[in-house]
Design a protein around this motif. Structure first.
Motif, PDB file in Angstrom:
ATOM      1  N   PRO A   1       0.842  -1.196   0.000  1.00 21.29           N
ATOM      2  CA  PRO A   1       0.000   0.000   0.000  1.00 21.29           C
ATOM      3  C   PRO A   1       0.871   1.237   0.000  1.00 21.29           C
ATOM      4  O   PRO A   1       2.088   1.170   0.214  1.00 21.29           O
ATOM      5  CB  PRO A   1      -0.772  -0.124   1.318  1.00 21.29           C
ATOM      6  CG  PRO A   1       0.199  -0.835   2.227  1.00 21.29           C
ATOM      7  CD  PRO A   1       0.970  -1.793   1.344  1.00 21.29           C
TER       8      PRO A   1
ATOM      9  N   ARG B   1     -10.672   4.493  -2.046  1.00 25.29           N
ATOM     10  CA  ARG B   1      -9.488   4.378  -1.199  1.00 25.29           C
ATOM     11  C   ARG B   1      -9.854   3.820   0.174  1.00 25.29           C
ATOM     12  O   ARG B   1     -10.943   4.081   0.687  1.00 25.29           O
ATOM     13  CB  ARG B   1      -8.824   5.744  -1.046  1.00 25.29           C
ATOM     14  CG  ARG B   1      -8.333   6.334  -2.347  1.00 25.29           C
ATOM     15  CD  ARG B   1      -8.062   7.820  -2.222  1.00 25.29           C
ATOM     16  NE  ARG B   1      -6.984   8.115  -1.295  1.00 25.29           N
ATOM     17  CZ  ARG B   1      -6.650   9.341  -0.909  1.00 25.29           C
ATOM     18  NH1 ARG B   1      -7.330  10.387  -1.341  1.00 25.29           N
ATOM     19  NH2 ARG B   1      -5.648   9.531  -0.065  1.00 25.29           N
TER      20      ARG B   1
ATOM     21  N   THR C   1      -5.486   0.489   0.881  1.00 26.42           N
ATOM     22  CA  THR C   1      -4.676   1.145  -0.151  1.00 26.42           C
ATOM     23  C   THR C   1      -3.608   2.067   0.423  1.00 26.42           C
ATOM     24  O   THR C   1      -2.649   2.392  -0.271  1.00 26.42           O
ATOM     25  CB  THR C   1      -5.569   1.948  -1.117  1.00 26.42           C
ATOM     26  OG1 THR C   1      -6.248   2.990  -0.382  1.00 26.42           O
ATOM     27  CG2 THR C   1      -6.601   1.053  -1.780  1.00 26.42           C
TER      28      THR C   1
END
Length: 347
Positions: free
Chosen positions: A5, A210, A313
Motif C-alpha cells: 500500500p 481508497r 490502499t
C-alpha cells in the motif's frame, strides 16, 4: 511481486505544530505518500499545523483526517479545506467522522445517529466545492442558499471515517474512500473495505475507492527493540478500545476478527495495563502483529503487504519517540529499496 500500500504518516493534536512540521518534512523527503492530521477532541486544532506543513513540504498530500461535523459545520469544513488546498498547491484531502460520542456530548450535542450527519455533510461540502449554491435542509445539518465566494478545486477527495457497516456503505455510495481507525485488524478492515466497494458498485460508481488504515509503527534494525516499542504503543490503546468494545459490537469485532486473541486475553491485558504494568511485558506478539507495523524494515514491509492484500490502499502510520524522524527515513529507504527491487525484476 509483492504489492504494497501507499505509506503515509498520522499527525495529531498531541503534537505541537513545530513537531508536526519536523515529521512532515521528514516524510516528504522520504517519499511517503500523505500526512493525515487527526483532530482529537480538546487537543490542539489541526489547522495551524496543517497550514505550516502545507508550506514546508513540496509533494506529500496534506489530509484533514478527520474533521468532526458536530464541532465544525460542513460549510466551515469546505472553507477551511479549500484554504489548505490553496496553500499546498492542490495537495489537500478531507476526511469526515462523527467523533467520539462522549466527547460530542460534552458540547451539549448528540452523535447517536452519525450516518445522517455524515450524509448531510458530504452533500453540503461536495456542492460547495463544485462552486454551486447549496440549499439543503437535512436531519442533522442545514445550509440554505450558501455558495463559496471563490472558486475551489472541485475534486478535493472526501473520505469518511468509521468502522460501522452503515458508514462503510455510505462511503461507497457518496465518498471517495474510508478511513479505518487504530486497533482494527487487517481482516476486519478488509471486510468493511469490501462492503464499501460493493456499495459503490451498487449505485453505479466506477473504480475502486481508497481505504486508509491508521496504525502505530515501530521500525528498527533490531527486531526486539522495535517490538518492545510497538507493544507500548499498542498497550496505550488496549484498555480504552477494549472498554469501547464492551459497548459497540463493531469495536469488539475490529479487535478480534482474525487476530487469534480471545476475550479473556483482552480483558486480562486491559486490567494489567490499567494497573500500571509495562506493556512490553503484558502483551505478546499477537497484539503487535494485529495492531501495528513493527519489526525490522523487512518485517514492516511484509506486514504492510498483508494490509494491501486485505484491501487497504494506504497506511497512515504513527511514529512516536525521540527517533521518529530517523524511523521515517528508515521506512522511506525500505520502500525505495522495495521499489527498486520490483523495477529490477521487470515484468
Amino acid at each position: 511481486m509483492t504489492t504494497l500500500p501507499q505509506i503515509g504518516i498520522r499527525l495529531h493534536g498531541g503534537q505541537t505544530a513545530s513537531a508536526c512540521v519536523a515529521l512532515a518534512t521528514a516524510a516528504d523527503t522520504a517519499g511517503l505518500s500523505g500526512l493525515w492530521f487527526a483532530e482529537n477532541a480538546f487537543a490542539r486544532g489541526i489547522l495551524p499545523a496543517a497550514a505550516a506543513c502545507a508550506l514546508a513540504t513540496r509533494r506529500i498530500a496534506v489530509n484533514a483526517g478527520v474533521f468532526n461535523p458536530f464541532s465544525r459545520h460542513p460549510t466551515m469544513m469546505a472553507m477551511e479545506i479549500v484554504a489548505i488546498d490553496e496553500l499546498s498547491n492542490g495537495r489537500a484531502g478531507l476526511s469526515i467522522g462523527s467523533g467520539i460520542a462522549s466527547a460530542v456530548a460534552k458540547l451539549g450535542l448528540s452523535a447517536e445517529k452519525p450516518v445522517p450527519a455524515l450524509r448531510d455533510t458530504v452533500t453540503i461540502v461536495r456542492t460547495l466545492l463544485r462552486a454551486e449554491e447549496v440549499d439543503h435542509a437535512g436531519p442533522a445539518f442545514t445550509a440554505r442558499k450558501v455558495k463559496l465566494d471563490f472558486v475551489a478545486r472541485a475534486d478535493i477527495p472526501i473520505l469518511l471515517a468509521g468502522r460501522g457497516n452503515l458508514t462503510a456503505k455510505l462511503a461507497g455510495e457518496a465518498a471517495d474512500g474510508l478511513i479505518v481507525s487504530n486497533m482494527c485488524s487487517a481482516a476486519f478492515s478488509g471486510r468493511v473495505a469490501a462492503l464499501m466497494q460493493e456499495a459503490r458498485r451498487a449505485v453505479g460508481r466506477t473504480g475502486a475507492a481508497r481505504v486508509v488504515q491508521y496504525l502505530p509503527c515501530a521500525i528498527h534494525r533490531d527486531r526486539a527493540t522495535a517490538l518492545a516499542a510497538a507493544k507500548r504503543a499498542v498497550g496505550a490503546m488496549v484498555p480504552g478500545f477494549w472498554a469501547l468494545g464492551q459497548r459497540l459490537a463493531s469495536a469488539k469485532d475490529a479487535l478480534m476478527d482474525g487476530t487469534g486473541i480471545g476475550e479473556d486475553d483482552f480483558a486480562a491485558a486491559a486490567a494489567r495495563l490499567r494497573a500500571g504494568e509495562d506493556a512490553a511485558t503484558v502483551l505478546d506478539e499477537r497484539f503487535t502483529a494485529a495492531f501495528s507495523i513493527a519489526g525490522t524494515p523487512d518485517d514492516c514491509l511484509a506486514a504492510a503487504a498483508a494490509y494491501a492484500a486485505a484491501g487497504v490502499t494506504e497506511l497512515a502510520l504513527t511514529f512516536e519517540g525521540d527517533e521518529a524522524i530517523a524511523d521515517i527515513g528508515l521506512m522511506g529507504a525500505a520502500l525505495a529499496g522495495a521499489g527498486a527491487a520490483a523495477a529490477g525484476a521487470g515484468p
